[in-house]
Scaffold this active site. Sequence first.
Site, mmCIF file in Angstrom:
data_model
loop_
_atom_site.group_PDB
_atom_site.id
_atom_site.type_symbol
_atom_site.label_atom_id
_atom_site.label_comp_id
_atom_site.label_asym_id
_atom_site.label_seq_id
_atom_site.Cartn_x
_atom_site.Cartn_y
_atom_site.Cartn_z
ATOM 1 N N CYS A 1 25.114 0.569 22.518
ATOM 2 C CA CYS A 1 25.297 -0.790 23.034
ATOM 3 C C CYS A 1 24.479 -1.733 22.153
ATOM 4 O O CYS A 1 24.051 -1.337 21.061
ATOM 5 C CB CYS A 1 24.908 -0.890 24.515
ATOM 6 N N ASN B 1 20.227 -1.102 23.515
ATOM 7 C CA ASN B 1 19.811 0.268 23.877
ATOM 8 C C ASN B 1 18.745 0.304 24.971
ATOM 9 O O ASN B 1 17.902 1.182 25.020
ATOM 10 C CB ASN B 1 19.337 1.061 22.652
ATOM 11 N N CYS C 1 19.924 -1.176 28.370
ATOM 12 C CA CYS C 1 20.666 -1.278 29.640
ATOM 13 C C CYS C 1 21.824 -0.284 29.719
ATOM 14 O O CYS C 1 21.761 0.703 30.451
ATOM 15 C CB CYS C 1 21.208 -2.695 29.840
ATOM 16 N N ARG C 2 22.902 -0.546 28.967
ATOM 17 C CA ARG C 2 24.147 0.213 29.159
ATOM 18 C C ARG C 2 24.118 1.605 28.525
ATOM 19 O O ARG C 2 24.457 2.597 29.171
ATOM 20 C CB ARG C 2 25.340 -0.582 28.605
ATOM 21 N N SER C 3 23.782 1.678 27.241
ATOM 22 C CA SER C 3 23.886 2.997 26.586
ATOM 23 C C SER C 3 22.862 4.008 27.105
ATOM 24 O O SER C 3 23.199 5.192 27.230
ATOM 25 C CB SER C 3 23.856 2.888 25.055
ATOM 26 N N ASP D 1 27.683 -6.734 29.774
ATOM 27 C CA ASP D 1 26.257 -6.555 29.497
ATOM 28 C C ASP D 1 25.406 -7.048 30.666
ATOM 29 O O ASP D 1 25.331 -8.248 30.919
ATOM 30 C CB ASP D 1 25.899 -7.324 28.221
HETATM 31 P P1 4NP Z 1 22.273 -3.569 26.373
HETATM 32 O O1 4NP Z 1 21.774 -5.000 26.888
HETATM 33 O O2 4NP Z 1 23.041 -3.820 25.096
HETATM 34 O O3 4NP Z 1 23.183 -3.075 27.458
HETATM 35 O O4 4NP Z 1 21.036 -2.731 26.181
HETATM 36 C C1 4NP Z 1 21.022 -5.854 26.083
HETATM 37 C C2 4NP Z 1 19.647 -5.738 26.053
HETATM 38 C C3 4NP Z 1 18.888 -6.608 25.282
HETATM 39 C C4 4NP Z 1 19.519 -7.585 24.531
HETATM 40 C C5 4NP Z 1 20.889 -7.692 24.553
HETATM 41 C C6 4NP Z 1 21.638 -6.817 25.327
HETATM 42 N N1 4NP Z 1 18.766 -8.494 23.749
HETATM 43 O O5 4NP Z 1 19.351 -9.407 23.158
HETATM 44 O O6 4NP Z 1 17.531 -8.371 23.677
#
Ligand code: 4NP
Length: 156
Positions: A8, A11, A13-15, A125
């Site tokens: 994702c 790294n 939240c989702r993955s 997200d």
């Molecule tokens: P993820 O969510 O891709 O599901 O881990 C996010 C976590 C942090 C950020 C973006 C998406 N960020 O921009 O810091």
Amino acid sequence: MIKVLFVCLGNICRSPMAEAMFREMVKENDLQGKITVDSAGIGHWHQGQPPHVGTQNILKDHVISTKGMTARQVKYEDWDEFDYIVAMDEQNMQDLTGIRKEFNNVRIQRLMDYVPNATKENVPDPYYTGNFQEVYDLVKAGCEHLLQQIKEDYNL
Ligand code: 4NP
């Protein structure tokens, strides 16, 4: 070993949610000797950090551990190391293509592409939506179908 990498953006939240849930499914199916699971992010911002508290909490509700998990960035060699790279959304797919175009045997698809008649093509997200329950439900369906596909691909 069959190697699966969930990807994702951050790294956190989702993955990592997919990684922990899929590892649990692999265990339940008694396939831990055959399938290994990892996750990584397109971005480097959260490198070394544990999963987001929203991800931790919903997994805790389902008695799934995130112990020892830390974020890392995808790397060029992942295309050689893994058999399946599973992206959470279309932007991840485009970013992955930007990092490496040429590769041999790895299958790169979005998680929701494994789900027939999926209600969503992308896993939204929760870093922005705050909806970790929606992610849990989508990832659960996606991981179940992904495991089914791997079983078919490898005659497990
Ligand atoms: P993820 O969510 O891709 O599901 O881990 C996010 C976590 C942090 C950020 C973006 C998406 N960020 O921009 O810091």
